[in-house]
Scaffold this motif. Structure first.
Motif, PDB file in Angstrom:
ATOM      1  N   ARG A  67       0.824  -1.221   0.000  1.00  0.00           N
ATOM      2  CA  ARG A  67       0.000   0.000   0.000  1.00  0.00           C
ATOM      3  C   ARG A  67       0.853   1.265   0.000  1.00  0.00           C
ATOM      4  N   PHE A  68       2.008   1.223   0.661  1.00  0.00           N
ATOM      5  CA  PHE A  68       2.888   2.388   0.776  1.00  0.00           C
ATOM      6  C   PHE A  68       4.137   2.177  -0.083  1.00  0.00           C
ATOM      7  N   THR A  69       4.661   3.291  -0.589  1.00  0.00           N
ATOM      8  CA  THR A  69       5.905   3.245  -1.354  1.00  0.00           C
ATOM      9  C   THR A  69       6.834   4.351  -0.871  1.00  0.00           C
ATOM     10  N   ILE A  70       8.044   3.976  -0.498  1.00  0.00           N
ATOM     11  CA  ILE A  70       9.055   4.949  -0.105  1.00  0.00           C
ATOM     12  C   ILE A  70       9.984   5.178  -1.293  1.00  0.00           C
ATOM     13  N   SER A  71      10.381   6.426  -1.488  1.00  0.00           N
ATOM     14  CA  SER A  71      11.311   6.763  -2.564  1.00  0.00           C
ATOM     15  C   SER A  71      12.104   7.999  -2.142  1.00  0.00           C
ATOM     16  N   ARG A  72      13.136   8.280  -2.906  1.00  0.00           N
ATOM     17  CA  ARG A  72      13.948   9.453  -2.581  1.00  0.00           C
ATOM     18  C   ARG A  72      14.455  10.108  -3.858  1.00  0.00           C
ATOM     19  N   ASP A  73      14.712  11.398  -3.751  1.00  0.00           N
ATOM     20  CA  ASP A  73      15.296  12.169  -4.840  1.00  0.00           C
ATOM     21  C   ASP A  73      16.514  12.878  -4.254  1.00  0.00           C
ATOM     22  N   ASN A  74      17.695  12.331  -4.495  1.00  0.00           N
ATOM     23  CA  ASN A  74      18.897  12.886  -3.891  1.00  0.00           C
ATOM     24  C   ASN A  74      19.249  14.266  -4.448  1.00  0.00           C
ATOM     25  N   ALA A  75      18.811  14.554  -5.655  1.00  0.00           N
ATOM     26  CA  ALA A  75      19.058  15.883  -6.227  1.00  0.00           C
ATOM     27  C   ALA A  75      18.243  16.948  -5.502  1.00  0.00           C
ATOM     28  N   ARG A  76      17.119  16.547  -4.949  1.00  0.00           N
ATOM     29  CA  ARG A  76      16.238  17.473  -4.234  1.00  0.00           C
ATOM     30  C   ARG A  76      16.343  17.316  -2.719  1.00  0.00           C
ATOM     31  N   ASN A  77      17.224  16.424  -2.258  1.00  0.00           N
ATOM     32  CA  ASN A  77      17.374  16.184  -0.808  1.00  0.00           C
ATOM     33  C   ASN A  77      16.029  15.871  -0.152  1.00  0.00           C
ATOM     34  N   THR A  78      15.249  15.008  -0.792  1.00  0.00           N
ATOM     35  CA  THR A  78      13.901  14.743  -0.311  1.00  0.00           C
ATOM     36  C   THR A  78      13.600  13.248  -0.364  1.00  0.00           C
ATOM     37  N   VAL A  79      12.906  12.787   0.670  1.00  0.00           N
ATOM     38  CA  VAL A  79      12.394  11.419   0.685  1.00  0.00           C
ATOM     39  C   VAL A  79      10.868  11.501   0.747  1.00  0.00           C
ATOM     40  N   TYR A  80      10.219  10.553   0.099  1.00  0.00           N
ATOM     41  CA  TYR A  80       8.768  10.564  -0.015  1.00  0.00           C
ATOM     42  C   TYR A  80       8.172   9.279   0.564  1.00  0.00           C
ATOM     43  N   LEU A  81       6.915   9.385   0.958  1.00  0.00           N
ATOM     44  CA  LEU A  81       6.145   8.203   1.326  1.00  0.00           C
ATOM     45  C   LEU A  81       4.782   8.335   0.671  1.00  0.00           C
ATOM     46  N   GLN A  82       4.578   7.564  -0.388  1.00  0.00           N
ATOM     47  CA  GLN A  82       3.290   7.522  -1.056  1.00  0.00           C
ATOM     48  C   GLN A  82       2.418   6.511  -0.339  1.00  0.00           C
ATOM     49  N   MET A  83       1.283   6.957   0.144  1.00  0.00           N
ATOM     50  CA  MET A  83       0.387   6.097   0.930  1.00  0.00           C
ATOM     51  C   MET A  83      -0.938   5.957   0.201  1.00  0.00           C
ATOM     52  N   ASN A  84      -1.255   4.747  -0.206  1.00  0.00           N
ATOM     53  CA  ASN A  84      -2.499   4.447  -0.909  1.00  0.00           C
ATOM     54  C   ASN A  84      -3.360   3.505  -0.069  1.00  0.00           C
ATOM     55  N   SER A  85      -4.632   3.429  -0.437  1.00  0.00           N
ATOM     56  CA  SER A  85      -5.569   2.535   0.256  1.00  0.00           C
ATOM     57  C   SER A  85      -5.476   2.718   1.770  1.00  0.00           C
ATOM     58  N   LEU A  86      -5.523   3.950   2.192  1.00  0.00           N
ATOM     59  CA  LEU A  86      -5.351   4.252   3.613  1.00  0.00           C
ATOM     60  C   LEU A  86      -6.497   3.696   4.448  1.00  0.00           C
ATOM     61  N   LYS A  87      -6.132   3.289   5.655  1.00  0.00           N
ATOM     62  CA  LYS A  87      -7.080   2.720   6.597  1.00  0.00           C
ATOM     63  C   LYS A  87      -7.099   3.558   7.880  1.00  0.00           C
ATOM     64  N   PRO A  88      -8.178   3.518   8.631  1.00  0.00           N
ATOM     65  CA  PRO A  88      -8.209   4.270   9.898  1.00  0.00           C
ATOM     66  C   PRO A  88      -7.041   3.918  10.821  1.00  0.00           C
ATOM     67  N   GLU A  89      -6.585   2.695  10.780  1.00  0.00           N
ATOM     68  CA  GLU A  89      -5.468   2.300  11.650  1.00  0.00           C
ATOM     69  C   GLU A  89      -4.125   2.876  11.192  1.00  0.00           C
ATOM     70  N   ASP A  90      -4.107   3.557  10.063  1.00  0.00           N
ATOM     71  CA  ASP A  90      -2.889   4.263   9.632  1.00  0.00           C
ATOM     72  C   ASP A  90      -2.780   5.638  10.293  1.00  0.00           C
ATOM     73  N   THR A  91      -3.812   6.035  11.002  1.00  0.00           N
ATOM     74  CA  THR A  91      -3.800   7.325  11.683  1.00  0.00           C
ATOM     75  C   THR A  91      -2.667   7.387  12.696  1.00  0.00           C
ATOM     76  N   ALA A  92      -1.816   8.407  12.559  1.00  0.00           N
ATOM     77  CA  ALA A  92      -0.636   8.546  13.422  1.00  0.00           C
ATOM     78  C   ALA A  92       0.108   9.819  13.043  1.00  0.00           C
ATOM     79  N   VAL A  93       1.072  10.160  13.866  1.00  0.00           N
ATOM     80  CA  VAL A  93       2.061  11.156  13.476  1.00  0.00           C
ATOM     81  C   VAL A  93       3.178  10.408  12.758  1.00  0.00           C
ATOM     82  N   TYR A  94       3.521  10.879  11.574  1.00  0.00           N
ATOM     83  CA  TYR A  94       4.541  10.232  10.762  1.00  0.00           C
ATOM     84  C   TYR A  94       5.832  11.048  10.821  1.00  0.00           C
ATOM     85  N   TYR A  95       6.931  10.331  11.067  1.00  0.00           N
ATOM     86  CA  TYR A  95       8.241  10.950  11.203  1.00  0.00           C
ATOM     87  C   TYR A  95       9.202  10.386  10.152  1.00  0.00           C
TER      88      TYR A  95
END
Length: 122
Positions: A67-95
């Motif tokens: 459901r989730f995909t992590i990726s990074r773009d080193n040229a932009r100094n950024t990491v991503y977390l694509q979250m699909n098909s979210l469920k209520p139990e995914d509710t949280a603070v994400y770090y």
């Protein structure tokens, strides 16, 4: 030293999607493994996903795999977390966090962002 700033959290209905971003300061971003963790109210912080320095290797917790995909773009100094098909139990603070080696153990990560709230309504 690395400073991390997350963004992209919010309120979404179950089944929806969100993409989190984590922007890193400094010129050494590509030397760090990056991870995402989350913490729900009353629960311990838990591992979500991690990505290697080049982005070629990723690991996920069983609860988000497929459901989730992590990726990074080193040229932009950024990491991503694509979250699909979210469920209520995914509710949280994400770090996001930076480490010197691939790990699902939060105690090994050296640098942490301030977190971004994700709330999934049923």
């Amino acid at each position: 030293q690395v400073q991390l700033v997350e963004s992209g959290g919010g309120l979404v209905q179950a089944g929806g999607s969100l993409r989190l971003s984590c922007a890193a300061s400094g010129r050494t971003f590509s030397s760090y493994v990056m991870g995402w963790f989350r913490q729900a109210p009353g629960k311990e912080r838990e591992f979500v996903a991690t990505v290697s320095r080049t982005g070629g290797t990723t690991y996920y917790s069983d609860s988000v795999k497929g459901r989730f995909t992590i990726s990074r773009d080193n040229a932009r100094n950024t990491v991503y977390l694509q979250m699909n098909s979210l469920k209520p139990e995914d509710t949280a603070v994400y770090y996001c966090a930076a480490d010197r080696s691939l790990s699902s153990d939060s105690s090994t990560y050296d640098y942490w962002g301030q977190g971004t709230q994700v709330t999934v309504s049923s």
